[in-house]
Motif scaffolding. Structure first.
Motif, mmCIF file in Angstrom:
data_model
loop_
_atom_site.group_PDB
_atom_site.id
_atom_site.type_symbol
_atom_site.label_atom_id
_atom_site.label_comp_id
_atom_site.label_asym_id
_atom_site.label_seq_id
_atom_site.Cartn_x
_atom_site.Cartn_y
_atom_site.Cartn_z
ATOM 1 N N THR A 116 -9.208 -7.543 -8.832
ATOM 2 C CA THR A 116 -9.266 -8.968 -8.518
ATOM 3 C C THR A 116 -9.255 -9.740 -9.833
ATOM 4 N N PRO A 117 -9.165 -11.063 -9.783
ATOM 5 C CA PRO A 117 -9.252 -11.830 -11.032
ATOM 6 C C PRO A 117 -10.559 -11.630 -11.788
ATOM 7 N N LYS A 118 -11.590 -11.088 -11.111
ATOM 8 C CA LYS A 118 -12.865 -10.849 -11.781
ATOM 9 C C LYS A 118 -12.957 -9.484 -12.433
ATOM 10 N N GLY A 119 -12.015 -8.579 -12.131
ATOM 11 C CA GLY A 119 -12.041 -7.257 -12.747
ATOM 12 C C GLY A 119 -11.795 -6.143 -11.758
ATOM 13 N N LEU A 120 -12.194 -4.932 -12.151
ATOM 14 C CA LEU A 120 -12.049 -3.740 -11.322
ATOM 15 C C LEU A 120 -13.363 -3.417 -10.634
ATOM 16 N N THR A 121 -13.276 -3.029 -9.369
ATOM 17 C CA THR A 121 -14.450 -2.528 -8.654
ATOM 18 C C THR A 121 -14.067 -1.270 -7.887
ATOM 19 N N SER B 283 0.827 -1.198 0.000
ATOM 20 C CA SER B 283 0.000 0.000 0.000
ATOM 21 C C SER B 283 0.862 1.249 0.000
ATOM 22 N N GLY B 284 0.557 2.168 -0.911
ATOM 23 C CA GLY B 284 1.249 3.439 -0.964
ATOM 24 C C GLY B 284 2.394 3.485 -1.944
ATOM 25 N N LEU B 285 2.842 2.353 -2.483
ATOM 26 C CA LEU B 285 3.921 2.348 -3.459
ATOM 27 C C LEU B 285 3.339 2.317 -4.856
ATOM 28 N N THR B 286 3.686 3.315 -5.678
ATOM 29 C CA THR B 286 3.145 3.365 -7.028
ATOM 30 C C THR B 286 3.815 2.331 -7.909
ATOM 31 N N SER B 287 3.119 1.978 -9.012
ATOM 32 C CA SER B 287 3.629 1.007 -9.964
ATOM 33 C C SER B 287 3.771 1.659 -11.323
ATOM 34 N N SER B 288 4.673 1.133 -12.121
ATOM 35 C CA SER B 288 4.894 1.634 -13.467
ATOM 36 C C SER B 288 4.498 0.566 -14.463
ATOM 37 N N GLY B 289 3.556 0.897 -15.345
ATOM 38 C CA GLY B 289 3.139 -0.039 -16.382
ATOM 39 C C GLY B 289 1.917 -0.821 -15.996
ATOM 40 N N LEU B 290 2.053 -1.697 -14.966
ATOM 41 C CA LEU B 290 0.910 -2.540 -14.614
ATOM 42 C C LEU B 290 0.923 -2.936 -13.148
ATOM 43 N N VAL B 291 -0.247 -3.375 -12.687
ATOM 44 C CA VAL B 291 -0.389 -3.994 -11.367
ATOM 45 C C VAL B 291 -1.158 -5.292 -11.559
ATOM 46 N N GLN B 292 -1.068 -6.174 -10.566
ATOM 47 C CA GLN B 292 -1.703 -7.481 -10.667
ATOM 48 C C GLN B 292 -2.630 -7.716 -9.465
ATOM 49 N N PRO B 293 -3.634 -8.592 -9.633
ATOM 50 C CA PRO B 293 -4.490 -8.949 -8.495
ATOM 51 C C PRO B 293 -3.651 -9.659 -7.423
ATOM 52 N N ASN B 294 -4.002 -9.563 -6.168
ATOM 53 C CA ASN B 294 -5.101 -8.746 -5.651
ATOM 54 C C ASN B 294 -4.511 -7.426 -5.165
ATOM 55 N N PHE B 295 -5.021 -6.350 -5.698
ATOM 56 C CA PHE B 295 -4.481 -5.030 -5.439
ATOM 57 C C PHE B 295 -5.621 -4.095 -5.072
ATOM 58 N N SER B 296 -5.361 -3.219 -4.134
ATOM 59 C CA SER B 296 -6.360 -2.207 -3.786
ATOM 60 C C SER B 296 -5.668 -0.876 -3.533
ATOM 61 N N ALA B 297 -6.416 0.195 -3.757
ATOM 62 C CA ALA B 297 -5.878 1.548 -3.570
ATOM 63 C C ALA B 297 -6.987 2.445 -3.055
ATOM 64 N N SER B 298 -6.583 3.441 -2.296
ATOM 65 C CA SER B 298 -7.495 4.496 -1.850
ATOM 66 C C SER B 298 -6.734 5.809 -1.950
#
Length: 399
Positions: free
Chosen positions: A96-101, A18-33
């Motif tokens: 998640t593997p099901k998509g973005l929410t 949490s709090g570390l930005t990514s370059s290009g892509l991220v993978q499940p399971n990931f959450s951000a606020s």
């Protein structure tokens, strides 16, 4: 139908802490606020060239946050996911593997991607600003470019049947009533389904062919409607630029602008005459120009017809000066009873020379009528009419 995206096989992926930005892509399971990425103003994912970011963004003073793709250098929103369902600063974006929410603090889902044909392997932000969900074979299974809001960029197609919808304001990204719609024959600006501009009739547009249109797109040299095999149907030639956006603004004006260094340059705008934009002066408002000005089409003057006054300092439009009159309820009102009774209405003359934006694109529905005919109309099916009676030499007119 998905397709394969080709890019180098080595991805730069940061740990999903949490709090570390990514370059290009991220993978499940990931959450951000927003709070988790507050040090980056809500940005949690950047394109590899650094041009764009995926950001939980608040565009104004309200506590309304949206998942946006932002052009970093100009801080310009080019896409928003939950434009009609904002969250608070404590809401979360989850992959998640099901998509973005997108969910609010209480867990209520405010927006999500549709059901997908395969599981999500990664979320990619491309160098063109396209947010893409990939499966394990790197095939696209969902893209933000396929769900435009009010803006398109170079590399993005707006196909026949799709549209751009203006926002309510720069602070409120909710959809308003203005639309840019693509059909097989042209591109149209419409307000509540009524046309007020089309590309083929613009003085800066060139009609090259009579083929059926398939999509609108931009490139370095201009704005185009393309047909089969990328044949050019209509084009607007613009100065060469590596980055430009086409946007339907909050006022209903469609613009194409390029960005260089630190400045936006407006290259094309439609309609040229601002008084052709519906509601530009509010309800029953008159739009005109100072005839002595050499740039008068850029600065319309709003006023009220005789017998009306300005609503208030904070609301555009006009109201009857006689307090015994009131304007009819809107068509979406639950109070529809009086519409079927012509005697419930009075009519106020707006004066000669008054026009209505839709008259240039609409044919009269009936000829050979007079004012009495209009007064006795009975709206049995609760239809909404704007009546414009044009007098002819015979003393009768049409509406």
């Amino acid at each position: 139908m998905g397709y394969f995206l080709l890019f180098p096989t080595i991805f730069l992926v940061f740990p999903l802490v949490s709090g570390l930005t990514s370059s290009g892509l991220v993978q499940p399971n990931f959450s951000a606020s927003y709070y988790a990425f507050i040090d980056n103003n809500g940005a949690f994912l950047f394109s590899r060239n650094g041009t764009f970011s995926a950001t939980i963004f608040n565009p104004g003073a309200q506590r309304s946050f949206y998942l946006c793709v932002i052009h970093e250098e100009s801080n310009t929103i080019i896409w928003s996911a939950n434009r009609d369902a904002p969250i608070t600063e404590s809401g979360t974006v989850s992959l998640t593997p099901k998509g973005l929410t997108i969910a609010d603090q209480d867990g209520q889902i405010r927006w999500s991607t549709p059901p997908l044909k395969s599981s999500v392997f990664a979320l990619l932000l491309t160098d063109f600003g396209n947010l893409v969900l990939l499966d394990r074979s790197n095939a696209s299974i969902w893209e933000s470019f396929h769900y435009p809001t009010d803006t398109i960029v170079i590399g993005q197609h707006l196909p026949v049947g799709a549209s751009l919808a203006s926002a309510v304001s720069d602070d409120d990204l909710s959809s308003r009533d203005y639309r840019l719609t693509i059909t097989i024959s042209d591109a149209f600006l419409q307000w509540q389904g009524q046309t007020y501009w089309k590309l083929s009739e613009d003085t800066k547009a060139f009609v090259n062919a009579n083929y059926a249109v398939e999509y609108m797109a931009m490139n370095r040299t201009g704005l185009y409607l393309f047909g089969n095999n990328e044949s050019v149907v209509i084009q607007v030639i613009l100065p060469p630029s590596d980055f430009r956006i086409a946007k339907l603004g909050t006022s209903g004006k469609f613009t194409v602008s390029s960005y260089t260094s630190t400045n936006w340059l407006e290259e094309f705008s439609a309609p040229y005459d601002d008084c052709r934009i519906p509601f530009i002066c509010g309800l029953i408002g008159f739009c005109s120009y100072d005839s002595s000005s050499t740039i008068n089409y850029k600065y319309p003057i709003c006023s009220c017809p005789t017998g009306f006054h300005i609503r208030s300092q904070h609301k555009s439009g006009c109201l009857p000066s006689d307090g015994s009159y009131s304007l009819p309820v809107s068509c979406n009102s639950t109070n529809k009873g009086s519409w079927s009774d012509p005697s419930a209405f009075s009519y106020l003359w707006l004066g000669n020379g008054s026009g209505y934006f839709s008259n240039s694109f609409s044919q009269p529905v009936k000829y050979g009528v007079n004012v009495s005919f209009c007064k006795n109309l009975k709206l049995d099916k609760f239809q909404y009419f704007i009546l414009a009676l044009q007098k002819s030499n015979s003393g009768f007119g049409h509406f």
